[in-house]
Write a protein that holds these residues in place. Structure first.
Motif, PDB file in Angstrom:
ATOM      1  N   SER A 351       0.819  -1.224   0.000  1.00  0.00           N
ATOM      2  CA  SER A 351       0.000   0.000   0.000  1.00  0.00           C
ATOM      3  C   SER A 351       0.846   1.263   0.000  1.00  0.00           C
ATOM      4  N   SER A 352       2.085   1.142  -0.486  1.00  0.00           N
ATOM      5  CA  SER A 352       2.962   2.303  -0.523  1.00  0.00           C
ATOM      6  C   SER A 352       2.798   3.089  -1.817  1.00  0.00           C
ATOM      7  N   VAL A 353       2.028   2.551  -2.767  1.00  0.00           N
ATOM      8  CA  VAL A 353       1.836   3.210  -4.052  1.00  0.00           C
ATOM      9  C   VAL A 353       0.551   2.660  -4.677  1.00  0.00           C
ATOM     10  N   THR A 354      -0.143   3.496  -5.427  1.00  0.00           N
ATOM     11  CA  THR A 354      -1.312   3.039  -6.175  1.00  0.00           C
ATOM     12  C   THR A 354      -0.857   2.557  -7.545  1.00  0.00           C
ATOM     13  N   LEU A 355      -1.700   1.785  -8.224  1.00  0.00           N
ATOM     14  CA  LEU A 355      -1.333   1.307  -9.554  1.00  0.00           C
ATOM     15  C   LEU A 355      -1.190   2.476 -10.515  1.00  0.00           C
ATOM     16  N   ASP A 356      -2.060   3.484 -10.404  1.00  0.00           N
ATOM     17  CA  ASP A 356      -1.947   4.657 -11.270  1.00  0.00           C
ATOM     18  C   ASP A 356      -0.587   5.325 -11.099  1.00  0.00           C
ATOM     19  N   MET A 357      -0.171   5.524  -9.862  1.00  0.00           N
ATOM     20  CA  MET A 357       1.103   6.177  -9.593  1.00  0.00           C
ATOM     21  C   MET A 357       2.261   5.299 -10.064  1.00  0.00           C
ATOM     22  N   LEU A 358       2.150   3.990  -9.800  1.00  0.00           N
ATOM     23  CA  LEU A 358       3.213   3.058 -10.183  1.00  0.00           C
ATOM     24  C   LEU A 358       3.434   3.076 -11.684  1.00  0.00           C
ATOM     25  N   LEU A 359       2.352   3.029 -12.464  1.00  0.00           N
ATOM     26  CA  LEU A 359       2.476   3.001 -13.918  1.00  0.00           C
ATOM     27  C   LEU A 359       2.984   4.331 -14.464  1.00  0.00           C
ATOM     28  N   GLN A 360       2.573   5.432 -13.836  1.00  0.00           N
ATOM     29  CA  GLN A 360       3.023   6.738 -14.286  1.00  0.00           C
ATOM     30  C   GLN A 360       4.520   6.920 -14.063  1.00  0.00           C
ATOM     31  N   GLU A 361       5.014   6.422 -12.937  1.00  0.00           N
ATOM     32  CA  GLU A 361       6.426   6.596 -12.600  1.00  0.00           C
ATOM     33  C   GLU A 361       7.316   5.464 -13.117  1.00  0.00           C
ATOM     34  N   ALA A 362       6.712   4.385 -13.632  1.00  0.00           N
ATOM     35  CA  ALA A 362       7.470   3.177 -14.008  1.00  0.00           C
ATOM     36  C   ALA A 362       8.664   3.452 -14.911  1.00  0.00           C
ATOM     37  N   PRO A 363       8.535   4.261 -15.978  1.00  0.00           N
ATOM     38  CA  PRO A 363       9.686   4.444 -16.876  1.00  0.00           C
ATOM     39  C   PRO A 363      10.620   5.576 -16.469  1.00  0.00           C
ATOM     40  N   THR A 364      10.453   6.109 -15.258  1.00  0.00           N
ATOM     41  CA  THR A 364      11.277   7.235 -14.813  1.00  0.00           C
ATOM     42  C   THR A 364      12.301   6.769 -13.783  1.00  0.00           C
ATOM     43  N   MET A 365      13.220   7.652 -13.442  1.00  0.00           N
ATOM     44  CA  MET A 365      14.264   7.318 -12.478  1.00  0.00           C
ATOM     45  C   MET A 365      13.813   7.532 -11.030  1.00  0.00           C
ATOM     46  N   VAL A 366      12.516   7.698 -10.827  1.00  0.00           N
ATOM     47  CA  VAL A 366      11.976   7.717  -9.461  1.00  0.00           C
ATOM     48  C   VAL A 366      11.003   6.562  -9.260  1.00  0.00           C
ATOM     49  N   GLY A 367      10.776   5.771 -10.304  1.00  0.00           N
ATOM     50  CA  GLY A 367       9.841   4.662 -10.221  1.00  0.00           C
ATOM     51  C   GLY A 367      10.460   3.424  -9.590  1.00  0.00           C
ATOM     52  N   ILE A 368       9.652   2.394  -9.395  1.00  0.00           N
ATOM     53  CA  ILE A 368      10.126   1.180  -8.723  1.00  0.00           C
ATOM     54  C   ILE A 368      11.105   0.381  -9.571  1.00  0.00           C
ATOM     55  N   ARG A 431       9.997   0.974 -24.147  1.00  0.00           N
ATOM     56  CA  ARG A 431       9.782   2.038 -25.141  1.00  0.00           C
ATOM     57  C   ARG A 431       9.774   3.409 -24.468  1.00  0.00           C
ATOM     58  N   LEU A 432       9.050   3.516 -23.361  1.00  0.00           N
ATOM     59  CA  LEU A 432       8.942   4.796 -22.674  1.00  0.00           C
ATOM     60  C   LEU A 432      10.275   5.218 -22.064  1.00  0.00           C
ATOM     61  N   TYR A 433      10.994   4.245 -21.472  1.00  0.00           N
ATOM     62  CA  TYR A 433      12.248   4.587 -20.798  1.00  0.00           C
ATOM     63  C   TYR A 433      13.348   4.918 -21.802  1.00  0.00           C
ATOM     64  N   PHE A 434      13.602   4.004 -22.730  1.00  0.00           N
ATOM     65  CA  PHE A 434      14.701   4.226 -23.666  1.00  0.00           C
ATOM     66  C   PHE A 434      14.413   5.352 -24.655  1.00  0.00           C
ATOM     67  N   GLY A 435      13.136   5.575 -24.934  1.00  0.00           N
ATOM     68  CA  GLY A 435      12.789   6.677 -25.817  1.00  0.00           C
ATOM     69  C   GLY A 435      13.112   8.029 -25.215  1.00  0.00           C
ATOM     70  N   SER A 436      13.258   8.087 -23.894  1.00  0.00           N
ATOM     71  CA  SER A 436      13.533   9.359 -23.235  1.00  0.00           C
ATOM     72  C   SER A 436      15.019   9.554 -22.917  1.00  0.00           C
ATOM     73  N   GLN A 437      15.860   8.550 -23.284  1.00  0.00           N
ATOM     74  CA  GLN A 437      17.279   8.633 -22.950  1.00  0.00           C
ATOM     75  C   GLN A 437      18.083   9.265 -24.082  1.00  0.00           C
ATOM     76  N   ASN A 438      18.960  10.198 -23.709  1.00  0.00           N
ATOM     77  CA  ASN A 438      19.741  10.922 -24.705  1.00  0.00           C
ATOM     78  C   ASN A 438      20.771  10.057 -25.423  1.00  0.00           C
ATOM     79  N   PHE A 439      21.239   8.986 -24.735  1.00  0.00           N
ATOM     80  CA  PHE A 439      22.343   8.220 -25.321  1.00  0.00           C
ATOM     81  C   PHE A 439      21.928   7.417 -26.533  1.00  0.00           C
ATOM     82  N   ILE A 440      20.615   7.305 -26.778  1.00  0.00           N
ATOM     83  CA  ILE A 440      20.191   6.687 -28.039  1.00  0.00           C
ATOM     84  C   ILE A 440      19.322   7.669 -28.823  1.00  0.00           C
TER      85      ILE A 440
END
Length: 440
Positions: A351-368, A431-440
């Motif tokens: 119960s430390s995160v909701t599914l909405d929050m988890l999915l929104q943060e999943a491809p970021t460097m603050v996600g799980i 797709r979401l994570y690597f699409g946002s990375q500058n190295f590619i």
């Protein structure tokens, strides 16, 4: 009901798990398979399966309170919905299993008694049967965190139940100085097997420089280790991909494994040896086809979770997603990857995160998934050719064709799938994570 709901209700009513062979029969009969085809796929005898099935239909008739046999199994149950009481019974059974076992943080092998392990009955039974064959080689390949070590625990447990001796060696524990020298490596290999079997290392008694380290290793294993034990030895070699980084060692050691498999056909002592080879990457060193251990024995590949398995695992975490789109939403993000699914359920259950929050943060460097994704980022920075190829896949909506070796490397990392030579990403998370990375 679906077949998974039938199995869940059966377990809840009987208050115990089905034997893997029983689950194989039920799933295959549900798909319309004959006993002959089930026997062929699972390597069990048809007569044996018929005997098991006979008792199974009788038990199911009593548990489900309607006459059940092979011909009416699916037709009698598929159109029937679980009642509210049956759903509550399943939930209570799963809850009792979870209460008996503390919630585990994913990342380590799933313990033998854990309710959070998802069975793959056909794969497991194939593995269990293979280790009973003299001189056998079982090859388990999958990207990291797909469950190889969890499956290995269960194979070794089955071997122990058969009275076999077992040894599991992790090549990640070998120091670089050992992996730089074949003689040191093979002595390390033999010494660790001896100590795991509580045998005093007698390396100097069997090692002969004139014969060479490969022959000395074989003699040590055959005339000392296997001769000293009175049962088969299941030898598991974990993280074999570690030695791929040392081509000189790999070119000598991997053909040696194959030679033991071949020699077991005529040498009685070597018939006691059963090898399990686990690795997470392809082999990229020049080995002749008749020297590689990666084209002999039984190959097994671990699958991604299905939608039904995700729902079942969610239930075991106390989450009822049966009439909810949440299972589909998680599946859409992580594509059924076992570790990614389990990590999400762990945090949702806390119960430390909701599914909405988890999915929104999943491809970021603050996600799980930040640590998991960062490890890919580091690897791709070291190998620009892989990063360039992945960039093409990320930008393509229909998939692209890549150089076969580059594509195989990305597949072995778990980043892409290949269908008709076209490469697509394994899941939306990438797709979401690597699409946002500058190295590619």
């Amino acid at each position: 009901m679906t077949i998974d709901e039938v199995l869940q209700l059966t377990r809840a009513r009987s208050q115990k798990d089905l034997h893997p062979v029983q689950e194989i029969i039920l799933r295959q009969v549900w798909e319309g398979k004959t006993y002959a085809s089930i026997a062929s796929a699972s390597h069990y005898g048809e007569h044996y399966l018929r005997n098991i099935a006979s008792g199974l239909w009788q038990s199911l008739s009593e548990i489900l309170q309607i006459p059940i046999n092979k011909s009416n199994f699916r037709s009698s149950l598929e159109s029937r919905l679980l009642t509210v009481e049956e759903r509550e019974l399943i939930q209570e059974f799963l809850r009792s299993q979870c209460l008996a076992t503390p919630l585990e943080f994913p990342g380590s092998p799933v313990p033998l008694d854990s309710p959070f392990y998802i069975n793959h009955p056909l794969i497991e039974e194939l593995a269990y049967r293979e280790i009973t064959k003299p001189g056998s080689v079982l090859r388990i390949k999958a990207p990291r965190k797909m469950g190889k070590s969890s499956l290995l625990l269960r194979i070794l447990d089955r071997a122990n139940s058969l009275g076999y001796r077992t040894v599991s060696l992790d090549f990640q524990q070998a120091e670089e100085a050992i992996l730089d020298n074949l003689n040191k490596f093979l002595r390390w290999f033999c010494a660790n097997i001896s100590r795991n079997l509580d045998l005093p290392p007698m390396l100097d008694d069997y090692w002969d420089e004139d014969m060479g380290s490969k022959v000395s290793c074989t003699i040590y294993l055959q005339q000392y280790v296997l001769a000293e034990i009175n049962s088969p030895l299941v030898l598991a070699l974990n993280e074999v991909n570690r030695i791929f980084e040392y081509p000189k060692i790999a070119r000598e050691f991997l053909p040696l494994l194959r030679s033991w498999h071949e020699e077991a056909k005529r040498i009685e002592t070597l018939k006691k040896l059963r090898l399990i080879v686990l690795h997470s990457t392809e082999i990229y060193i020049p080995l002749k086809l008749n020297e590689s251990p990666f084209n002999v024995g039984l190959p097994l590949q671990l699958p991604y979770f299905t939608e039904e398995q995700i729902l079942a695992l969610a239930q075991r975490h106390g989450l009822d997603w049966t009439d909810s789109p949440d299972g589909d939403r998680l599946m859409a993000m992580v594509g059924g990857h076992p570790y990614l699914v389990r990590l999400a359920l762990y945090y949702l259950c806390q119960s430390s995160v909701t599914l909405d929050m988890l999915l929104q943060e999943a491809p970021t460097m603050v996600g799980i998934y930040k640590d998991y994704l960062r490890s890919f980022w580091v690897t791709l920075q070291e190998y620009p050719e892989l990063a360039f190829a992945l960039k093409q896949v990320v930008k393509s909506e229909r998939g692209v064709e890549l150089d076969p070796i580059i594509a195989s490397k990305l597949v072995s990392m778990g980043l892409i799938h290949i269908d008709n030579n076209r490469c697509t990403l394994s899941c939306e998370l990438y797709r979401l994570y690597f699409g946002s990375q500058n190295f590619i």
